[in-house]
Design a protein around this motif. Structure first.
Motif: not given
Length: 287
Positions: A215-229
């Motif tokens: 499929g093809v889609m857009r993951i929307p812009q999102t306010f996130c907590a971003v963890f570098s792992l």
């Protein structure tokens, strides 16, 4: 044959629109009729296509997603009341919420917190690891994707499908960003039932269409907590446990119903040494 494929592609696009609507507003109790109307389908046709594409009926999917999110809220926000968690997923009656929750998880919402605290399966090995986290707005991503059920090494099959698709469409797989949507919390959803979506960011300036399982889609812009792992196969589930059940309860944020997603620098499902280096992005809002 071409018309049949075009119809399948259209169905995928419409069901994706419905799934995004469901996840973005669990507080709203939209009827099947309303969801069918959203994508201009008859109720009968919509029900059939949804089950064919997603593997569950509309009613079962919505109920499961609501209850799983309520279970997360109860654990991530220990100070939140049962009523708050109940209303956040669209239940207005305490009795109906308690009954549905117990049918799904085997215990009442109140007991759920106690059972989790006493959970012998809990892995404490990553509790002392320091987490590097940033709170930021993540951009939208246009992606090709494959849905997969099961959180184990079989996920590699989804990435191999994307790799084959990329080769057939003149896309350099190794040059494009790999993203994975994590719909389920493996603490209380069996690994075989966890929903995972493998995504490959699409090159800018080219138009792509759905084909086959892709499929093809857009993951929307999102306010996130971003963890570098960083770690090896199996470590991400341990990190998720610490993030969801230790970091969130002590933070000023709560997870919203949109799925968490991993942006890979190194993908452990593809690398021979099964090592990963990624940003794990959890959509959040202030408590």
């Amino acid at each position: 044959m071409k018309h049949k494929q075009s119809t399948k592609n259209d169905h995928l696009e419409r069901i994706n629109e419905v799934l995004f609507r469901i996840h973005s507003d669990l507080e709203h109790n939209g009827s099947v009729e309303e969801l069918a109307s959203l994508v201009a389908m008859s109720v009968f046709h919509f029900n059939r296509v949804f089950k064919e594409r997603v593997g569950e009926s509309v009613h079962a999917y919505v109920k499961r997603v609501k209850l799983e999110h309520a279970a997360n809220l109860l654990l991530f926000n220990p100070s939140a009341t049962i009523t708050h968690c109940m209303q956040a997923v669209g239940f207005s009656s305490n009795a109906s919420f308690t009954q549905a929750f117990k049918e799904n998880f085997g215990v009442t919402p109140t007991k759920w917190r106690e059972v989790d605290k006493a959970n012998e399966k809990r892995d404490f090995t990553f509790s002392e690891k320091s987490l590097h986290v940033k709170i930021q707005t993540m951009p939208s991503f246009d992606v090709a994707y494959v849905r997969h059920k099961g959180y184990d090494r079989t996920i590699q099959q989804a990435w191999l499908k994307l790799q084959a698709w990329a080769l057939g469409h003149g896309v350099d797989f190794s040059d494009q960003r790999m993203i994975a949507l994590h719909h389920s919390n493996p603490r209380f959803v069996e690994s075989s039932q966890c929903h995972y979506v493998a995504c490959l960011e699409l090159p800018k300036g080219r138009e792509f269409y759905r084909s086959g399982d892709i499929g093809v889609m857009r993951i929307p812009q999102t306010f996130c907590a971003v963890f570098s792992l960083k770690g090896v196969y199996g470590d991400l589930k341990k990190y998720m446990d610490v993030i969801y059940h230790e970091w969130f309860p002590q933070s000023a944020y709560e997870k919203i119903a949109l799925p968490s997603f991993a942006i890979y620098r190194e993908n452990h499902f593809i690398n021979a040494d099964e090592r990963f280096d990624l940003d794990f992005c959890v959509p959040v809002r202030f408590k």
